[in-house]
Design an enzyme around this catalytic site. Structure first.
Site, mmCIF file in Angstrom:
data_model
loop_
_atom_site.group_PDB
_atom_site.id
_atom_site.type_symbol
_atom_site.label_atom_id
_atom_site.label_comp_id
_atom_site.label_asym_id
_atom_site.label_seq_id
_atom_site.Cartn_x
_atom_site.Cartn_y
_atom_site.Cartn_z
ATOM 1 N N ASP A 137 0.877 -1.165 0.119
ATOM 2 C CA ASP A 137 -0.195 0.019 0.095
ATOM 3 C C ASP A 137 0.940 1.268 -0.059
ATOM 4 O O ASP A 137 1.956 1.196 0.016
ATOM 5 C CB ASP A 137 -0.881 0.028 1.151
ATOM 6 C CG ASP A 137 -1.624 1.102 1.399
ATOM 7 O OD1 ASP A 137 -2.564 1.611 0.355
ATOM 8 O OD2 ASP A 137 -1.590 1.887 2.485
ATOM 9 N N THR B 140 -2.654 0.739 -4.246
ATOM 10 C CA THR B 140 -3.227 1.836 -3.534
ATOM 11 C C THR B 140 -4.704 2.462 -4.133
ATOM 12 O O THR B 140 -4.876 2.233 -5.087
ATOM 13 C CB THR B 140 -2.171 3.183 -3.654
ATOM 14 O OG1 THR B 140 -2.716 4.334 -3.227
ATOM 15 C CG2 THR B 140 -1.801 3.522 -5.230
ATOM 16 N N SER B 141 -5.139 2.954 -2.939
ATOM 17 C CA SER B 141 -6.493 3.760 -3.362
ATOM 18 C C SER B 141 -6.481 5.054 -3.813
ATOM 19 O O SER B 141 -7.386 5.710 -4.318
ATOM 20 C CB SER B 141 -7.421 3.876 -2.197
ATOM 21 O OG SER B 141 -7.809 2.534 -1.573
ATOM 22 N N ASP C 81 -0.347 4.967 0.995
ATOM 23 C CA ASP C 81 -0.190 6.006 1.992
ATOM 24 C C ASP C 81 -0.368 5.605 3.176
ATOM 25 O O ASP C 81 -1.112 4.720 3.384
ATOM 26 C CB ASP C 81 -1.760 6.905 1.571
ATOM 27 C CG ASP C 81 -1.625 7.743 0.391
ATOM 28 O OD1 ASP C 81 -0.986 8.618 0.185
ATOM 29 O OD2 ASP C 81 -2.558 7.430 -0.347
#
Length: 222
Positions: free
Chosen positions: A12, A112-113, A14
């Site tokens: 991931d 990642t989102s 952030d």
């Protein structure tokens, strides 16, 4: 040489590898002020790991206003991009972790989102090829906590997600990687924030090693 038994490590972005959450603090507070209110700490915690539109809607609901979530999300995206362009620092030990994985010949992916425009600002600050595959939040139809992002990363790498380790820091991210079949190691700054029953191994990022991940995966696979 690739470490036996470990197909890939999926990271991931952030809050896991990069200390970008303080930048999000600034942009989220800015959005709240733009809407005529203040960002409450409870809402800040709730939006970690969520997509932009859901984040904007949560803030609208908390402020008790009827506004266009898409418009607020667009403003938040651009403000955050501006902040990312100034530089996004690594979390302690994160860069060394990524480099150690690469030295062992293990494939890597960034999952990642965050939207591509934000991710590109981060990638521009790294050595080319740091991650062999990058999957962004606006490049999947169902963002975290749905497993699509992690399944997409594994497919692009040509590996079985059950042989992958995912490093995450948020509840939606952990749920996404678990649903994809990965072994999940959660490395949040505050492990208690994940709550109970999430199914991940919780560790401090400074303590995570390739050999440790290999052992965890081997024990899981039996």
């Amino acid at each position: 040489m690739k470490t036996a038994g470990m197909e890939a490590v999926l990271f991931d972005m952030d809050g896991t590898l990069f200390d970008s959450e303080p930048l999000w603090d600034v942009s989220l507070a800015g959005l709240a002020a733009r809407l005529g209110g203040e960002l409450r700490p409870e809402i800040r915690r709730q939006v970690v790991g969520k997509n932009l539109r859901d984040t904007a809607q949560l803030l609208h609901d908390d402020l008790g206003i009827a506004a266009d979530a898409a418009e607020s999300a667009a403003w938040l995206l651009e403000r955050t991009r501006q902040l990312f362009a100034l530089g996004v620092p690594w979390r302690p030990a994160a860069q060394a972790m990524v480099e150690s994985v690469r030295r062992r010949g293990i494939p890597t992916a960034l999952v990642t989102s965050s939207h591509r425009v934000l991710v590109d600002e981060v990638l521009a600050q790294l050595d080319p090829g740091t991650f062999q595959v990058v999957v962004c939040g606006d490049e999947v139809s169902r963002p975290k906590p749905d497993p699509e992002a992690y399944l997409t990363a594994a497919r692009r790498l040509g590996v079985d997600p059950r042989g992958c380790v995912a490093l995450e820091d948020s509840v939606p991210g952990v749920a996404s990687a678990l649903a994809a079949g990965c072994l999940v190691v959660a490395v949040p700054e505050d492990g208690a924030a994940l709550g109970d029953g999430h199914g991940a191994v919780v560790a401090e990022l400074e303590s995570v090693t390739v050999d440790g991940l290999t052992s965890l995966l081997a024990a899981r696979l039996g």
